[in-house]
Design a protein around this motif. Structure first.
Motif, short mmCIF file in Angstrom:
data_model
loop_
_atom_site.label_atom_id
_atom_site.label_comp_id
_atom_site.label_asym_id
_atom_site.label_seq_id
_atom_site.Cartn_x
_atom_site.Cartn_y
_atom_site.Cartn_z
N GLN A 110 48.94 44.61 49.42
CA GLN A 110 47.62 44.54 49.02
C GLN A 110 47.17 43.40 48.45
O GLN A 110 47.87 42.88 47.44
CB GLN A 110 46.93 45.87 48.59
CG GLN A 110 47.41 47.09 49.27
CD GLN A 110 47.13 47.32 50.63
OE1 GLN A 110 45.82 46.98 50.91
NE2 GLN A 110 47.67 47.81 51.43
N ILE A 111 45.92 42.74 48.77
CA ILE A 111 45.55 41.60 48.25
C ILE A 111 44.13 41.94 47.41
O ILE A 111 43.34 42.44 47.96
CB ILE A 111 45.15 40.43 49.23
CG1 ILE A 111 46.35 40.02 50.03
CG2 ILE A 111 44.24 39.36 48.66
CD1 ILE A 111 45.91 38.91 51.32
N ILE A 112 44.24 41.86 46.04
CA ILE A 112 43.03 42.24 45.07
C ILE A 112 42.58 40.85 44.81
O ILE A 112 43.53 40.02 43.99
CB ILE A 112 43.91 43.26 44.12
CG1 ILE A 112 44.26 44.47 44.82
CG2 ILE A 112 42.49 43.43 43.27
CD1 ILE A 112 44.73 45.36 43.85
N THR A 113 41.43 40.58 44.95
CA THR A 113 40.71 39.25 44.28
C THR A 113 39.92 39.68 43.23
O THR A 113 39.21 40.78 42.98
CB THR A 113 39.84 38.50 45.53
OG1 THR A 113 38.75 39.53 45.95
CG2 THR A 113 40.87 38.25 46.61
N SER A 114 39.65 38.50 42.36
CA SER A 114 38.87 38.62 40.92
C SER A 114 37.59 38.60 41.38
O SER A 114 36.61 39.21 40.73
CB SER A 114 39.23 37.56 40.11
OG SER A 114 38.94 36.24 40.56
N SER A 115 37.09 38.32 42.60
CA SER A 115 35.42 38.23 43.15
C SER A 115 35.53 38.43 44.52
O SER A 115 36.43 38.36 45.53
CB SER A 115 35.27 36.67 42.78
OG SER A 115 33.97 36.27 43.57
N THR A 116 34.26 39.21 44.70
CA THR A 116 33.94 39.62 46.18
C THR A 116 33.59 38.40 47.10
O THR A 116 33.72 38.52 48.45
CB THR A 116 33.02 40.56 46.34
OG1 THR A 116 31.94 39.97 45.69
CG2 THR A 116 33.41 41.89 45.64
N THR A 117 33.31 37.20 46.48
CA THR A 117 32.94 36.00 47.06
C THR A 117 34.12 35.31 47.62
O THR A 117 33.95 34.23 48.17
CB THR A 117 31.91 35.37 46.38
OG1 THR A 117 32.44 34.71 45.26
CG2 THR A 117 30.67 35.90 46.07
N ASN A 118 35.16 35.46 46.79
CA ASN A 118 36.43 34.52 47.18
C ASN A 118 36.04 32.94 47.01
O ASN A 118 36.65 32.33 47.61
CB ASN A 118 36.86 34.87 48.45
CG ASN A 118 37.78 36.00 48.67
OD1 ASN A 118 37.61 36.92 47.63
ND2 ASN A 118 38.77 36.25 49.71
N CYS A 119 35.34 32.64 45.91
CA CYS A 119 35.06 31.21 45.41
C CYS A 119 36.38 31.00 44.31
O CYS A 119 36.55 31.65 43.77
CB CYS A 119 34.00 30.96 44.90
SG CYS A 119 32.39 31.83 45.97
N PRO A 120 36.56 29.68 44.39
CA PRO A 120 37.60 29.22 43.61
C PRO A 120 36.88 28.81 42.33
O PRO A 120 35.56 28.49 42.23
CB PRO A 120 38.29 27.83 44.19
CG PRO A 120 37.02 27.32 45.19
CD PRO A 120 36.31 28.51 45.71
N PRO A 121 37.56 28.82 41.27
CA PRO A 121 39.04 29.27 40.86
C PRO A 121 38.99 30.78 41.11
O PRO A 121 38.49 31.45 40.53
CB PRO A 121 39.37 28.70 39.58
CG PRO A 121 38.10 28.83 38.76
CD PRO A 121 36.94 28.40 39.78
N LEU A 122 40.00 31.30 42.04
CA LEU A 122 40.11 32.81 42.36
C LEU A 122 41.53 33.08 41.82
O LEU A 122 42.50 32.69 42.39
CB LEU A 122 39.94 32.89 43.88
CG LEU A 122 40.06 34.38 44.57
CD1 LEU A 122 38.72 34.84 44.09
CD2 LEU A 122 40.19 33.89 45.96
N THR A 123 41.34 34.32 41.08
CA THR A 123 42.29 34.86 40.50
C THR A 123 42.86 36.18 41.68
O THR A 123 42.24 36.82 41.87
CB THR A 123 42.38 35.50 39.27
OG1 THR A 123 42.10 34.38 38.43
CG2 THR A 123 43.69 36.34 38.79
N VAL A 124 44.05 36.10 42.07
CA VAL A 124 44.49 37.04 43.23
C VAL A 124 45.87 37.69 42.71
O VAL A 124 46.58 37.26 42.06
CB VAL A 124 44.88 36.33 44.45
CG1 VAL A 124 45.48 37.24 45.57
CG2 VAL A 124 43.54 35.71 45.15
N THR A 125 45.82 39.06 43.02
CA THR A 125 46.82 40.22 42.52
C THR A 125 47.45 40.51 43.86
O THR A 125 46.55 41.16 44.79
CB THR A 125 46.38 41.23 41.65
OG1 THR A 125 45.94 40.80 40.54
CG2 THR A 125 47.56 42.06 41.32
#
Length: 218
Positions: free
Chosen positions: A39-54
């Motif tokens: 699963q890809i979990i992003t720190s933001s729903t907009t996926n704008c950089p800088p983007l932290t991903v788990t």
């Protein structure tokens, strides 16, 4: 697997009960082949950089014993169920996970991560120099590498405008700072385009004259 097929046929043909169907789902999951997944979990729903991903392993059908991650950043992560990393530029990043199960079987899965672009705010104005009161037409020149510019916020002589191409009358003689802030359709926000003394307004000249001679004829 043969047991799974027989159970499915029994449920399909007889439609015995919801309970049996639930039992079929549970057992069929056990019968699934060993498959890598995550699963890809992003720190933001907009996926704008800088983007932290788990990245979180969700492989099924067996017992994983090792993981080999390629996060699309020319860096690999090994032997971990969870990877946390950061994407600083927009683009499409293929993320690959190779899982080795206890019996030696390997399974590979690849998913794409889309990191959306930050727009670049920009503008022009006509005229930029003149006498008070000066009517100025501002023209948006903002860009975004994908998508489109969705909203504008201008600061014009302490006035706020949300028009794409606003006009403004500058009444006092002065140099005016102009700011523009834009957002694209992905929800990514620009750095403010901020220009000091971009508009220069001069005072109207004061007409005066004298006449020589200033006496009347006799």
């Amino acid at each position: 697997m043969l047991y799974c097929v027989r159970l499915f046929n029994s449920v399909k043909n007889n439609r015995i009960s919801i309970l049996l169907w639930v039992l079929f789902i549970l057992i069929s999951n056990l019968c699934k082949s060993q498959t890598a997944n995550f699963q890809i979990i992003t720190s933001s729903t907009t996926n704008c950089p800088p983007l932290t991903v788990t990245l979180v392993d969700s492989s099924y059908g067996g017992q994983p014993i090792s993981w080999d991650w390629n996060a699309g950043l020319n860096s690999n992560f090994k032997d971990t169920l969870l990877v946390k990393t950061q994407y600083n530029t927009s683009g499409t990043y293929p993320i690959t996970l190779v899982v080795t199960f206890k019996d030696g079987q390997k399974s590979t899965v690849t998913k794409n991560l889309e990191v959306n672009p930050i727009p670049v705010a920009g503008f022009t104005a006509t005229p930029r120099i003149g006498c008070t009161p000066l009517l100025v037409q501002f023209t948006d020149a903002s860009t975004t590498s994908t998508g489109y510019i969705k909203s504008w916020v201008w600061k014009l002589d302490n006035q706020i405008s949300t028009d794409q191409n606003p006009t403004q009358i500058f009444s006092g003689s002065n140099g005016y700072e102009i700011s523009l802030f834009v957002t694209n359709n992905w929800g990514c926000k620009s750095v403010i385009a901020d220009t000091a003394n971009y508009i220069k307004v001069n005072q109207q000249p004061v007409l005066s004259f004298t006449a020589i001679p200033n006496s009347t004829c006799k």
